[in-house]
Motif scaffolding. Sequence first.
Motif, PDB file in Angstrom:
ATOM      1  N   GLN A 163      -3.011   9.698  -3.548  1.00  0.00           N
ATOM      2  CA  GLN A 163      -2.056   8.766  -2.874  1.00  0.00           C
ATOM      3  C   GLN A 163      -1.899   7.673  -4.041  1.00  0.00           C
ATOM      4  OE1 GLN A 163       0.322   9.463  -0.694  1.00  0.00           O
ATOM      5  NE2 GLN A 163      -0.776  11.120   0.378  1.00  0.00           N
ATOM      6  N   GLY A 196     -12.723  -0.914  -1.055  1.00  0.00           N
ATOM      7  CA  GLY A 196     -12.463  -0.219  -1.263  1.00  0.00           C
ATOM      8  C   GLY A 196     -11.343  -0.494   0.713  1.00  0.00           C
ATOM      9  N   GLY A 197     -10.522   0.589   1.227  1.00  0.00           N
ATOM     10  CA  GLY A 197      -9.679  -0.037   2.728  1.00  0.00           C
ATOM     11  C   GLY A 197      -9.132   1.680   2.235  1.00  0.00           C
ATOM     12  N   ALA A 198      -8.302   1.077   4.031  1.00  0.00           N
ATOM     13  CA  ALA A 198      -7.939   2.624   4.764  1.00  0.00           C
ATOM     14  C   ALA A 198      -6.700   2.647   4.251  1.00  0.00           C
ATOM     15  CB  ALA A 198      -8.088   2.454   6.141  1.00  0.00           C
ATOM     16  N   LEU A 199      -6.485   4.203   4.299  1.00  0.00           N
ATOM     17  CA  LEU A 199      -4.775   4.167   4.269  1.00  0.00           C
ATOM     18  C   LEU A 199      -4.985   5.169   5.562  1.00  0.00           C
ATOM     19  CD1 LEU A 199      -5.191   5.266   0.209  1.00  0.00           C
ATOM     20  CD2 LEU A 199      -4.028   3.126   1.227  1.00  0.00           C
ATOM     21  N   PRO A 200      -3.443   5.386   5.344  1.00  0.00           N
ATOM     22  CA  PRO A 200      -2.735   5.851   6.750  1.00  0.00           C
ATOM     23  C   PRO A 200      -3.526   7.759   6.676  1.00  0.00           C
ATOM     24  CG  PRO A 200      -0.665   5.257   6.097  1.00  0.00           C
ATOM     25  CD  PRO A 200      -2.037   4.998   4.964  1.00  0.00           C
ATOM     26  N   GLY A 201      -3.400   8.066   8.279  1.00  0.00           N
ATOM     27  CA  GLY A 201      -4.238   9.496   8.225  1.00  0.00           C
ATOM     28  C   GLY A 201      -5.697   9.706   7.078  1.00  0.00           C
ATOM     29  N   GLY A 202      -6.714   8.582   8.212  1.00  0.00           N
ATOM     30  CA  GLY A 202      -7.788   9.308   7.181  1.00  0.00           C
ATOM     31  C   GLY A 202      -8.338   9.035   5.909  1.00  0.00           C
ATOM     32  N   LYS A 203      -6.724   8.739   5.139  1.00  0.00           N
ATOM     33  CA  LYS A 203      -7.339   8.901   3.670  1.00  0.00           C
ATOM     34  C   LYS A 203      -7.432   7.210   3.495  1.00  0.00           C
ATOM     35  CE  LYS A 203      -3.062  10.132   4.079  1.00  0.00           C
ATOM     36  NZ  LYS A 203      -1.132  10.343   3.849  1.00  0.00           N
ATOM     37  N   TYR A 204      -8.124   7.225   2.517  1.00  0.00           N
ATOM     38  CA  TYR A 204      -8.785   5.729   1.720  1.00  0.00           C
ATOM     39  C   TYR A 204      -8.601   5.642  -0.208  1.00  0.00           C
ATOM     40  CZ  TYR A 204     -12.499   8.500   0.201  1.00  0.00           C
ATOM     41  OH  TYR A 204     -13.354   9.292  -0.514  1.00  0.00           O
ATOM     42  N   VAL A 232     -13.175   2.754   7.563  1.00  0.00           N
ATOM     43  CA  VAL A 232     -13.471   3.190   6.003  1.00  0.00           C
ATOM     44  C   VAL A 232     -14.832   3.533   6.443  1.00  0.00           C
ATOM     45  CG1 VAL A 232     -13.790   1.883   4.280  1.00  0.00           C
ATOM     46  CG2 VAL A 232     -11.555   1.715   5.049  1.00  0.00           C
ATOM     47  N   LEU A 243       0.777  -0.879   0.139  1.00  0.00           N
ATOM     48  CA  LEU A 243       0.258   0.055  -0.046  1.00  0.00           C
ATOM     49  C   LEU A 243       0.768   1.666  -0.040  1.00  0.00           C
ATOM     50  CD1 LEU A 243      -1.913  -2.340   1.738  1.00  0.00           C
ATOM     51  CD2 LEU A 243      -3.543  -0.643   2.272  1.00  0.00           C
ATOM     52  N   LEU A 264       1.922   0.733   3.349  1.00  0.00           N
ATOM     53  CA  LEU A 264       1.136   0.748   4.717  1.00  0.00           C
ATOM     54  C   LEU A 264       1.386  -1.002   4.842  1.00  0.00           C
ATOM     55  CD1 LEU A 264      -0.770   1.375   7.390  1.00  0.00           C
ATOM     56  CD2 LEU A 264      -2.385   1.065   5.096  1.00  0.00           C
ATOM     57  N   CYS A 320      -4.803  -2.130  -1.388  1.00  0.00           N
ATOM     58  CA  CYS A 320      -5.494  -0.767  -0.794  1.00  0.00           C
ATOM     59  C   CYS A 320      -7.515  -1.882  -1.160  1.00  0.00           C
ATOM     60  CB  CYS A 320      -5.128  -0.092  -1.964  1.00  0.00           C
ATOM     61  SG  CYS A 320      -3.047   0.705  -1.780  1.00  0.00           S
ATOM     62  N   ALA A 345      -6.606  -6.007   1.583  1.00  0.00           N
ATOM     63  CA  ALA A 345      -6.792  -4.834   1.929  1.00  0.00           C
ATOM     64  C   ALA A 345      -8.322  -5.667   3.437  1.00  0.00           C
ATOM     65  CB  ALA A 345      -7.629  -3.692   2.087  1.00  0.00           C
ATOM     66  N   LEU A 379     -12.772   7.642   9.960  1.00  0.00           N
ATOM     67  CA  LEU A 379     -12.151   8.000  10.645  1.00  0.00           C
ATOM     68  C   LEU A 379     -10.048   7.870   9.923  1.00  0.00           C
ATOM     69  CD1 LEU A 379     -13.528   6.143  13.793  1.00  0.00           C
ATOM     70  CD2 LEU A 379     -13.869   8.396  13.254  1.00  0.00           C
ATOM     71  N   ASN A 380      -9.842   8.533  11.036  1.00  0.00           N
ATOM     72  CA  ASN A 380      -8.159   8.436  10.607  1.00  0.00           C
ATOM     73  C   ASN A 380      -7.756   7.089  11.612  1.00  0.00           C
ATOM     74  OD1 ASN A 380      -5.181   8.675  10.830  1.00  0.00           O
ATOM     75  ND2 ASN A 380      -5.415  10.461  10.664  1.00  0.00           N
ATOM     76  N   LEU A 381      -7.408   5.845  11.200  1.00  0.00           N
ATOM     77  CA  LEU A 381      -6.717   5.071  10.760  1.00  0.00           C
ATOM     78  C   LEU A 381      -5.042   5.593  12.313  1.00  0.00           C
ATOM     79  CD1 LEU A 381      -7.036   1.632  10.007  1.00  0.00           C
ATOM     80  CD2 LEU A 381      -4.212   2.727   8.787  1.00  0.00           C
ATOM     81  N   ASN A 382      -4.320   5.959  11.906  1.00  0.00           N
ATOM     82  CA  ASN A 382      -3.663   5.779  12.884  1.00  0.00           C
ATOM     83  C   ASN A 382      -4.290   6.677  14.273  1.00  0.00           C
ATOM     84  OD1 ASN A 382      -2.970   6.719  10.385  1.00  0.00           O
ATOM     85  ND2 ASN A 382      -0.807   6.613  11.171  1.00  0.00           N
ATOM     86  N   GLN A 400       2.167   7.201  -2.937  1.00  0.00           N
ATOM     87  CA  GLN A 400       3.136   8.044  -3.691  1.00  0.00           C
ATOM     88  C   GLN A 400       3.024   9.636  -3.659  1.00  0.00           C
ATOM     89  OE1 GLN A 400       2.385   9.716  -6.777  1.00  0.00           O
ATOM     90  NE2 GLN A 400       0.326   9.869  -7.615  1.00  0.00           N
TER      91      GLN A 400
END
Lengths: 359, 575, 282
Positions: free
Chosen positions: C207, C177-185, B409, A294, A303, C170, B306, B413-416, A297
């Motif tokens: 991203q 779909g799936g989660a990415l760091p910091g609220g991105k997806y 998702v 993951l 991740l 991802c 995922a 929310l923010n994963l971190n 870019q």
Amino acid sequence: MSHENDSSMPVPGNDEAAAHRGTPAPADPIADPGLAPHEPRPTDVDKHAERRAERQVATLFMLSALCTVLFVVSYFAFDIGESTDTFLGFSTSNLTLGLSLGFALLLLGIGAIQLARKLMSDVEIIEMRHPVASSEQDRRDALAALTQGADDSGIGRRPLIRNSLIGAVALLGLPAVVALRDLGPLPGDSLERTVWKKGMRIVNDVSGEPLKPDEIEIGQLINAEPAVFFATNKEGDPVYEGVELQQEKAKAAVIVVRMQPKDITPLPSRDNWGVEGILCYSKICTHVGCPISLWEQQSHHLLCPCHQSTFDLADNGKVIFGPAARSLPQLPIGLDDQGYLVAMSDFTEPVGPSFWERG
Amino acid sequence: MAIRTNGKTAAQAEKPSKVGGVVTWFDDRLGLATATKKQIRKVFPDHWSFMLGEIALWSFVVLLLTGVFLTLWFKPSMGEVTYMGSYDQLRGLEMSEAYASTLHISFDIRGGLLMRQIHHWAAMLFIAAMFVHMMRVFFTGAFRKPRELNWVIGGLLLMLGILEGFAGYSLPDDLLSGTGLRIADGLMKSIPVLGTYVSFFAFGGEFPGDYIIPRLFTVHVLLIPGLLLALIGAHMLLLVYHKHTQWAGPGRTEENVVGFPMMPVYAAKAGGFFFIVFGGTALMGALMEINPVWKYGPYNPAEVTAGSQPDWYMGVAEGLLRIMPGWESHIFGFTISWNILIPGVVAPGVIFTAVLLYPFIESWITGDKREHHLLQRPRNAPNRTAFLVAMMTLYGLLWAAGGNDILAVIFNLNLNYITYFMRGAIFVLPVVAFIVARRWAISLQRADEARLLHGYETGVIMRSPEGEYTERHLPISRTEAYTLTARDRDEVFALPSGEDANGVPAPHRRSDKLRSKLSKFWFADNIQKPTREEYDEAQHHAEHELAIHAGEAHSADGHQFDGRHDVQGEELRKH
Amino acid sequence: MRFLSARLSAKRRSPLAGVAVLLMGLLFTGGAYAVLSPASATDDLASDQALVTKGRELFLVGCASCHGRNAEGVVTKAGTQYGPSLVGVGAAAVDFQVGTGRMPMARPGVQAQKKAPVYTDEETRALAAYVASLGPGPAIPEESKYNISDVDNEAVVRGGEFFRTNCTACHNFAGSGGALPGGKYAPPLKGVTPKHMYEAMLTGPQQMPVFSDDVLKPDEKRDIIAYLKSLESAPSYGGFGMGAFGPVSEGLFAWVVGIGGMVAFAVWIAAHTTRSKKGSKA
């Protein structure tokens, strides 16, 4: 059945516990009024209600039988496989088999319970408990028998026999352990190395195409493998296949990414590990080994989808978040004389999850 | 073949009946009549919460039935084959025989997909039902003497069930199950000294090897089911021997058990429940797609998806793994991965040991060595209740942490931040939950006491001649009053005091001191039931008040509902 | 796919060999075409001066506040990008971002969200033409590249292999779909048009990494699209998918529906039935 209200039955431990108390327990505020009298149900006293309940239960059973027949019908009626019949976007076979089986069973169960609730006797009956423990006499007898048995055996008097017996039996555990030795080979140094070596081309996974730097754009991610996974030997057989391929792939899978060279901050020792901003990292997470790809870019973060360890690929694969402890191993890369991306060596450290001997 | 009886006299065959003949034939050979004559009419008390274990039992039977069906086609082999079945999107791919045969069951065996789905749903239910059953047993104190061993057996069943589930999850050799095994491999490798060897022996070499699925298959269909069956047998035997616990109430004491007979009422109810559980899982299998392995694809160590999660019962371990900070030590050239060892190996060990030992720990603190057959209401054991609530909170948090990416998702929310929050919350929120639940339970005890001594709130507001408004309280029924008081008084363990005959002060061992402190914490805040004197005085007071009003020509409105008057045809609140 | 290339000779005797050879041929032809064809620096969009002018007008109204009057990008005081430079992103990026409604963004945030497009197709073309005129970048792919109407099943299977290798990490196994760091997806892929899928792979919006045509060949991209579309049109064999999020949603349903339903039954089984007042004689 009459209810006995006196609680004179001894319960082991209870007397002892009561005796332990300094003061006698205060009396209970209310005496047990005893079991409430049984009240009849409509089905007990009303013939019509009884008949109705009877019909109800029988109907449930008959509907269940009908569903069973429907199950058999749908088993033969609906096609699966390449010409799956569909209904509302579902497989008709699965839907009808499941619904008919489900209702056949459910209605049978509901009918049985309705029968118990409405028509079977619902007079509560009382069963007395008995102390779980055996009586003192029985205990004494059992102990005596045990002692007698032990005495008769003479084991207690003959420590040599006793000890050698214990030793011999205990030793029998050994074959059980030893016999499992061949469960697998010893690890040796197999976790320390992968199939990568100097000059091996990096190829796109699935297609096996080798890669040239000018094909790779800034922000590109390539899920790649060593070329040997797509190679054949002299007889024309694949060099790696089956279980060996899986085992080697589990260590050798890599990702190739390209960033703006100015964004990358390599360690001094890794100055020449990339080609024009193209870097190659192990795809196997250093946490528990999930393949990671993951890649963001813009932030250059990678991740892991399993436990969210995050690595900064612009900064030597350093962990910036999550449970992983070690940086992602980097594969030094260069170009061969035809301009294709190749590894410059094997990984310089073991890839994948940590293990004791890793150091 | 129900034998009709009236519940009072044994079914007497007046003339030799067919049933009687069969019974005689068997008894001549097995002598079962002596052993079973009492069991046939064995009494089981009726309460919904006593049937939770049955859900687990019947799910297990469903698992056995559907599992046998699946084994008829499943090939537990990691040998590579080219898939040529009916599922278009994978045709022509190389895959393991295990995965190919799973696809075969799903797409080319009629009812195969249904059986797979029932099997998987039943597995989820099996473990979930064991959990809720265990929670019921815990909340009501049903694990106390003499049932501690049955609690231990239950704990072992839960553990084995989880292992069994994981083995089953791994068998299809799809991308998700392979990822699960990859993580299991990582866990094994984190074990100090032996880790690498454990992993190599389990997988028959380097991960993934081609041994693990045949081995797990044997574990899944033979070893663990055998152990489960044996332990379930022991669990049920002990249940029969101890007789079921029951709720306190009029006529229900420590010395008896009141309920309905095994034959026919419980046979019908329990048997019916089996069909309901089977039917319910069949409906779930018909309507809800579970583990669509064909979408995951065959396992490939270079692929991942995922939302790679284990089944729900492993969610706690997954959550722990996810929120653990990345700690690792390197000592004398060796690596210790705390980040995997603690959540993956140490924590499960500690938790399960604590679960198995709990009855013994509690009985040591409370000093309670008596036999208990009456259940405690959760409010009457505030600390125990609060402890479980805290554990449930912890469990829920870790569970949520195990699905943090899905939460991120779905709820944007923010994963971190979820991870950071969980790292603190698992230490803070269980404590909060403990305190709240404990106070809540004690408040409920107070409410019970008020109800007992001062009666229930009628909702009738009275105005006195002076203009004061009060709500009428009327005495509760005798049955209810008895039920509320039918519980033990808690005794705080006091250190032995004074001196013995020689003037030596009683010895205080350190463990005694600790126990005394714990016991005080355990019991000191509890509300004890009133003594007979207190109760009588309260009753007297109420009588007195009633008498005042009884003297009036017309009793104040509302008073006729005190249970001492005939109120046929009257309603408390007139519209 | 492994067996198609690496194991080709091993399988030559098998009935699959013919198909495999044919496929290899097709692969090479496609690959050779992609390598040999001139890099699409500009296309006819940018040469249509009227369209470019119209696009610039639209750009100044709708985009310049974030991307700068000449699409050179706007840098905030803190040094971060407010709106990135669009020089050289190409027409494909514009067509994707504007065509899926991601641009213009409703408000600044970690990630532009998909919504109903603000511009008409013609306006989108004009914007794309303007941005394409700023510098060389990927052009809007011709329809033949993502047209999946005549792909065969082999291609779908191969697309699945590429999808699982490059995309599922991802976007999830079912494209949920799936989660990415910091609220991105990573957004869900259901209902995305083949063109937009192709453009996303080609340009790497936000991203998402770039999958250039040189590495992930056009027909490989098409196969991925074909696989995703085949998943969309395939029946839901086992029943409701529960969001296709994997075991988390399954566990939730096991508790809510399964245990919930069974406990409801247990309550019913143990509940006392109604009592009759009239015949009370006990």
